[in-house]
Design a protein around this motif. Sequence first.
Motif, PDB file in Angstrom:
ATOM      1  N   GLN A 102       0.784  -1.196   0.011  1.00 46.07           N
ATOM      2  CA  GLN A 102       0.051  -0.057  -0.009  1.00 46.07           C
ATOM      3  C   GLN A 102       0.958   1.214  -0.027  1.00 46.07           C
ATOM      4  O   GLN A 102       2.020   1.202   0.546  1.00 46.07           O
ATOM      5  CB  GLN A 102      -1.024  -0.183   1.130  1.00 46.07           C
ATOM      6  CG  GLN A 102      -2.011   1.101   1.361  1.00 46.07           C
ATOM      7  CD  GLN A 102      -2.868   0.746   2.332  1.00 46.07           C
ATOM      8  OE1 GLN A 102      -2.902   0.023   3.177  1.00 46.07           O
ATOM      9  NE2 GLN A 102      -4.136   1.729   2.477  1.00 46.07           N
ATOM     10  N   ASP A 103       0.554   2.141  -0.630  1.00 47.00           N
ATOM     11  CA  ASP A 103       1.307   3.638  -0.920  1.00 47.00           C
ATOM     12  C   ASP A 103       0.788   4.211   0.232  1.00 47.00           C
ATOM     13  O   ASP A 103      -0.321   4.646   0.131  1.00 47.00           O
ATOM     14  CB  ASP A 103       1.017   4.222  -2.257  1.00 47.00           C
ATOM     15  CG  ASP A 103       1.580   5.641  -2.348  1.00 47.00           C
ATOM     16  OD1 ASP A 103       2.531   5.927  -1.453  1.00 47.00           O
ATOM     17  OD2 ASP A 103       1.289   6.287  -3.278  1.00 47.00           O
ATOM     18  N   LEU A 104       1.641   4.580   1.336  1.00 44.44           N
ATOM     19  CA  LEU A 104       1.235   5.209   2.337  1.00 44.44           C
ATOM     20  C   LEU A 104       1.751   6.884   2.395  1.00 44.44           C
ATOM     21  O   LEU A 104       1.781   7.560   3.507  1.00 44.44           O
ATOM     22  CB  LEU A 104       1.925   4.569   3.585  1.00 44.44           C
ATOM     23  CG  LEU A 104       1.490   3.217   3.880  1.00 44.44           C
ATOM     24  CD1 LEU A 104       2.174   2.583   5.112  1.00 44.44           C
ATOM     25  CD2 LEU A 104      -0.015   3.308   4.237  1.00 44.44           C
ATOM     26  N   SER A 105       2.188   7.267   1.423  1.00 47.79           N
ATOM     27  CA  SER A 105       2.630   8.565   1.023  1.00 47.79           C
ATOM     28  C   SER A 105       1.592   9.718   1.014  1.00 47.79           C
ATOM     29  O   SER A 105       1.756  10.739   1.105  1.00 47.79           O
ATOM     30  CB  SER A 105       3.477   8.698  -0.230  1.00 47.79           C
ATOM     31  OG  SER A 105       2.512   8.596  -1.090  1.00 47.79           O
ATOM     32  N   TYR A 106       0.125   9.202   0.980  1.00 42.97           N
ATOM     33  CA  TYR A 106      -0.940  10.077   0.949  1.00 42.97           C
ATOM     34  C   TYR A 106      -1.261  10.675   2.250  1.00 42.97           C
ATOM     35  O   TYR A 106      -0.902   9.783   3.592  1.00 42.97           O
ATOM     36  CB  TYR A 106      -1.979   9.421   0.536  1.00 42.97           C
ATOM     37  CG  TYR A 106      -2.679   8.477   1.254  1.00 42.97           C
ATOM     38  CD1 TYR A 106      -3.818   8.453   2.082  1.00 42.97           C
ATOM     39  CD2 TYR A 106      -2.269   7.041   0.855  1.00 42.97           C
ATOM     40  CE1 TYR A 106      -4.366   7.480   2.745  1.00 42.97           C
ATOM     41  CE2 TYR A 106      -2.700   5.979   1.726  1.00 42.97           C
ATOM     42  CZ  TYR A 106      -3.657   6.112   2.528  1.00 42.97           C
ATOM     43  OH  TYR A 106      -4.320   5.177   3.134  1.00 42.97           O
ATOM     44  N   GLN A 107      -2.094  11.724   2.584  1.00 40.54           N
ATOM     45  CA  GLN A 107      -2.777  12.122   3.659  1.00 40.54           C
ATOM     46  C   GLN A 107      -4.105  11.798   4.130  1.00 40.54           C
ATOM     47  O   GLN A 107      -4.802  12.002   3.331  1.00 40.54           O
ATOM     48  CB  GLN A 107      -2.415  13.685   3.721  1.00 40.54           C
ATOM     49  CG  GLN A 107      -2.595  14.575   5.176  1.00 40.54           C
ATOM     50  CD  GLN A 107      -1.175  14.266   5.820  1.00 40.54           C
ATOM     51  OE1 GLN A 107      -0.212  13.792   5.336  1.00 40.54           O
ATOM     52  NE2 GLN A 107      -1.306  14.432   7.266  1.00 40.54           N
ATOM     53  N   SER A 108      -4.108  11.025   5.201  1.00 47.00           N
ATOM     54  CA  SER A 108      -5.375  10.599   5.658  1.00 47.00           C
ATOM     55  C   SER A 108      -5.980  11.618   6.835  1.00 47.00           C
ATOM     56  O   SER A 108      -5.239  12.100   7.545  1.00 47.00           O
ATOM     57  CB  SER A 108      -5.335   9.096   6.079  1.00 47.00           C
ATOM     58  OG  SER A 108      -6.502   8.830   6.717  1.00 47.00           O
TER      59      SER A 108
END
Length: 105
Positions: free
Chosen positions: A52-58
């Motif tokens: 999973q690409d975890l570079s996004y902001q949640s």
Amino acid sequence: MTGCAASAITKEAAKKLLQSSESFGRPVDVDIQHFWETGVNVLSLLPYPVAQDLSYQSTIADRKVEKSGRFWHRKRQQLTSYFLNKKAVAQQVANLKKALNQIRS
């Protein structure tokens, strides 16, 4: 089933999930973890074949949990789910071991 980045599902399992979720109160990725309710057996692969690409902001973690009666209601749900899941996983493992023993025989 934690850390899931991808899922594969059969047509029969999709039908069962749809039937059990006509009225639902949780996201489908959480709903599938309650396999004792849906009748859909779930297996996980380790190591995970998909990353999973975890570079996004949640923004999910930014939500604040209410300190009203809803907080305790949610805690009760979490405890109930934990014990039901523990029992169902033990049964699923026993069934898989039995099936493997039959294959080996």
